[in-house]
Enzyme design. Structure first.
Site, PDB file in Angstrom:
ATOM      1  CB  SER A  73      -0.965   0.023   1.187  1.00 30.73           C
ATOM      2  OG  SER A  73      -0.262   0.192   2.393  1.00 30.73           O
ATOM      3  CE  LYS A 110      -2.760   2.154   4.327  1.00 34.85           C
ATOM      4  NZ  LYS A 110      -2.015   0.970   4.629  1.00 34.85           N
TER       5      LYS A 110
END
Length: 154
Positions: A73, A110
């Site tokens: 990701s 993230k």
């Protein structure tokens, strides 16, 4: 809810380890290497360097740890599956920081962003993964800012 999370309650955090206690890891250090054409005039070795001093703020030794990235990701930010991430808990996360966060009991890496209304969200750096908007009442805690991603090239 943020203060109640414990490391043993968080999925994906079992490999956290501190680098603050690490002994010096000295490597031979050469002058800067041009990424164009080599210069024979700059062909000498400098003093060895300790990688701890390169990747860790000396004032944050106890707040620094390593964690291994898992998944894809964050490939758009240069973080690959299996990379070792150097994380500093003493750094203040800012809009745009890459962070290690715990969201709903699961650890994740993230980019931290804020919406116009000030609500935080966790942005994936791969269009195949969803961003996570943090809702009121969600379990959410930032466990540090990622300073470096260490990965193999071959």
């Amino acid at each position: 809810m943020i203060d109640r999370l414990r490391r043993e309650d968080v999925e994906g955090i079992e490999h956290l380890g501190t680098v603050a206690e690490a002994s010096p890891w000295l490597l031979r250090h050469f002058t800067e290497v041009p990424c164009g054409f080599a210069s024979p005039a700059e062909d000498y070795e400098e003093s060895p360097i300790d990688l701890n001093t390169v990747v860790m703020d000396p004032h944050h030794r106890e707040a620094t740890y390593l964690v291994r990235a898992k998944g894809h990701s964050m490939t758009g930010a240069g973080i690959n599956d299996g990379d070792e991430l150097v994380v500093d808990r003493a750094l203040e996360p800012r809009n745009g920081s890459i962070v290690i966060a715990v969201y709903q009991g699961k650890a994740t890496c993230k980019r931290l962003r804020y919406m116009a209304n000030g609500r935080p969200y966790l942005k994936a750096e791969n269009p195949h993964y969803e961003d996570r908007v943090i809702a009121e009442g969600d379990e959410f805690e930032i466990w540090g800012v990622v300073r470096y991603a260490l990965h193999k090239l071959i």
